[in-house]
Design a protein around this motif. Sequence first.
Motif, mmCIF file in Angstrom:
data_model
loop_
_atom_site.group_PDB
_atom_site.id
_atom_site.type_symbol
_atom_site.label_atom_id
_atom_site.label_comp_id
_atom_site.label_asym_id
_atom_site.label_seq_id
_atom_site.Cartn_x
_atom_site.Cartn_y
_atom_site.Cartn_z
ATOM 1 N N MET A 42 -3.993 2.739 -18.011
ATOM 2 C CA MET A 42 -5.449 2.778 -17.908
ATOM 3 C C MET A 42 -6.048 1.367 -17.895
ATOM 4 S SD MET A 42 -8.159 4.717 -17.698
ATOM 5 C CE MET A 42 -7.855 6.358 -18.377
ATOM 6 N N THR A 46 -8.094 -0.894 -14.691
ATOM 7 C CA THR A 46 -9.463 -1.193 -15.108
ATOM 8 C C THR A 46 -9.730 -2.691 -15.067
ATOM 9 O OG1 THR A 46 -9.519 0.756 -16.556
ATOM 10 C CG2 THR A 46 -11.149 -0.965 -16.969
ATOM 11 N N CYS A 82 -10.681 6.349 -22.477
ATOM 12 C CA CYS A 82 -9.937 7.612 -22.573
ATOM 13 C C CYS A 82 -10.823 8.776 -22.978
ATOM 14 C CB CYS A 82 -8.781 7.456 -23.562
ATOM 15 S SG CYS A 82 -7.469 6.355 -23.000
ATOM 16 N N MET A 85 -12.581 10.007 -19.983
ATOM 17 C CA MET A 85 -11.642 10.767 -19.160
ATOM 18 C C MET A 85 -11.452 12.170 -19.719
ATOM 19 S SD MET A 85 -7.729 9.771 -18.123
ATOM 20 C CE MET A 85 -6.715 10.924 -17.188
ATOM 21 N N TYR A 120 -9.186 10.759 -13.958
ATOM 22 C CA TYR A 120 -8.522 9.465 -14.119
ATOM 23 C C TYR A 120 -9.147 8.406 -13.213
ATOM 24 C CZ TYR A 120 -4.888 5.889 -13.768
ATOM 25 O OH TYR A 120 -4.211 4.697 -13.754
ATOM 26 N N THR A 123 -12.803 7.603 -14.116
ATOM 27 C CA THR A 123 -12.899 6.852 -15.368
ATOM 28 C C THR A 123 -12.677 5.361 -15.134
ATOM 29 O OG1 THR A 123 -12.177 8.736 -16.705
ATOM 30 C CG2 THR A 123 -11.938 6.555 -17.684
ATOM 31 N N ILE A 124 -11.693 5.033 -14.324
ATOM 32 C CA ILE A 124 -11.442 3.625 -14.016
ATOM 33 C C ILE A 124 -12.648 3.003 -13.309
ATOM 34 C CG2 ILE A 124 -10.026 2.059 -12.622
ATOM 35 C CD1 ILE A 124 -7.673 3.958 -13.175
#
Length: 274
Positions: A42, A46, A82, A85, A120, A123-124
């Motif tokens: 993650m 990012t 997280c 996510m 996923y 979220t990034i």
Amino acid sequence: MGKNIMYDRIYQNRILLMASAVIALVMCYFCRTSDSDALTWMLTPTARWVSILGGIPFEYLPHQGYVNHLWQFVIAPSCAGCRFMLITFLMLFFSFGKNESARGLEKQWAWLGFSLVFAYVSTILVNGIRIVASIYLPVVLERKQLMVGWLTPDKLHTLIGTVTYFISLCVIYLLALSIHQRIFERIQREGGKAVEALSVEVSARTIQHRNLTVPAFWYLLIVLALPFVKRVYHHDLAGFGTYAAVIGGVCGSVCVIMAVGGWITRRKKDTVYK
């Protein structure tokens, strides 16, 4: 009768529900870990996305995260996103996975996989925007001497995170709604006859009418409700009232703005068609 049908559906989809529960529990584990080495899947994309957006290079320090010494900023495990996510996955899977048009087991498994991948990737993207805002916005406000009174660095950090995450969650919901309608609610032909489009249209309208309450429910559940229960259990409510007021105020404001914007858009469309 209704309860029996519900129990039958739960029993028929028990493996699917167990899989979603396992995914959620794994995400909860990563939400609590403080070792960056366990979150490189993650943190690495990012950090690269932040470098592209903000032009800020980062280097990785084992067990700490990605660091930029010039800006004195660390993309640590707590910045991995997280929890966002987790919220996105739960919202996508449980909001659309049980729709009447997606009762087929294959479609439900496909939507489970789509929800995980989409959560996923989004979220990034969203977390990168939040981190860039967290780096540059305090500098701008300090130069303009706006960091005074109530607006402390901690509250500004909370505001930036809440505004970015909640607006993005609403946008993700609308995008998922569109994708779900185009792919998973596609009208199929059976026996050479087209299925009536009216049921699909009514289903879509039902979802659209609750497009503000759904992301608000999932966001407030994970960000406020569950932490509140945990704090009550540990008898630690100090500062939670102020935190909850900021979160609730931002979410309420965003909902009102989006509702007004949607109402204005519908009015304009009605005027054009008239």
